[in-house]
Scaffold this motif. Structure first.
Motif, PDB file in Angstrom:
ATOM      1  N   THR A 182       0.827  -1.203   0.000  1.00 59.00           N
ATOM      2  CA  THR A 182       0.000   0.000   0.000  1.00 59.00           C
ATOM      3  C   THR A 182       0.860   1.251   0.000  1.00 59.00           C
ATOM      4  O   THR A 182       0.592   2.211  -0.733  1.00 59.00           O
ATOM      5  N   TYR A 197       2.334   1.737  -3.397  1.00 57.75           N
ATOM      6  CA  TYR A 197       1.301   2.166  -4.346  1.00 57.75           C
ATOM      7  C   TYR A 197       1.051   3.660  -4.225  1.00 57.75           C
ATOM      8  O   TYR A 197       0.828   4.335  -5.221  1.00 57.75           O
ATOM      9  N   ARG A 198       1.104   4.160  -2.989  1.00 60.68           N
ATOM     10  CA  ARG A 198       0.841   5.588  -2.771  1.00 60.68           C
ATOM     11  C   ARG A 198       1.971   6.385  -3.367  1.00 60.68           C
ATOM     12  O   ARG A 198       1.972   7.417  -3.789  1.00 60.68           O
TER      13      ARG A 198
END
Length: 82
Positions: A78, A81-82
């Motif tokens: 995550t 991905y950010r």
């Protein structure tokens, strides 16, 4: 970037000088060096230089440890991905 347990303020107290993050880091090292089948709480304990009950105090089973490792991986993905 390597995957490791997040550091910071400990949410769980230390047991025998090890924290949850220490156990996760050792589990990741074992997984990196061998296979999932070879990951045991006893092996993680040997990696940390403590007895198996010290690790079982933090994670009740291999499945609980694997769930925490998986959650750590998802957090890492995550963040990437950010």
């Amino acid at each position: 970037m390597t995957l490791s347990a997040p550091r910071g303020k400990a949410k769980e107290p230390y047991h025998k000088g090890i924290s949850r993050e220490d156990v996760l880091d050792a589990a990741l090292k074992v997984l990196h060096e061998s296979s999932l089948d070879e990951l045991t709480l006893a092996r993680v304990a040997r990696e940390l230089g403590v007895s198996a009950p010290a690790v079982y105090h933090i994670f009740a089973s291999k499945e609980a440890l694997l769930a925490a490792v998986a959650a750590l991986g998802f957090r890492h993905i995550t963040e990437l991905y950010r």
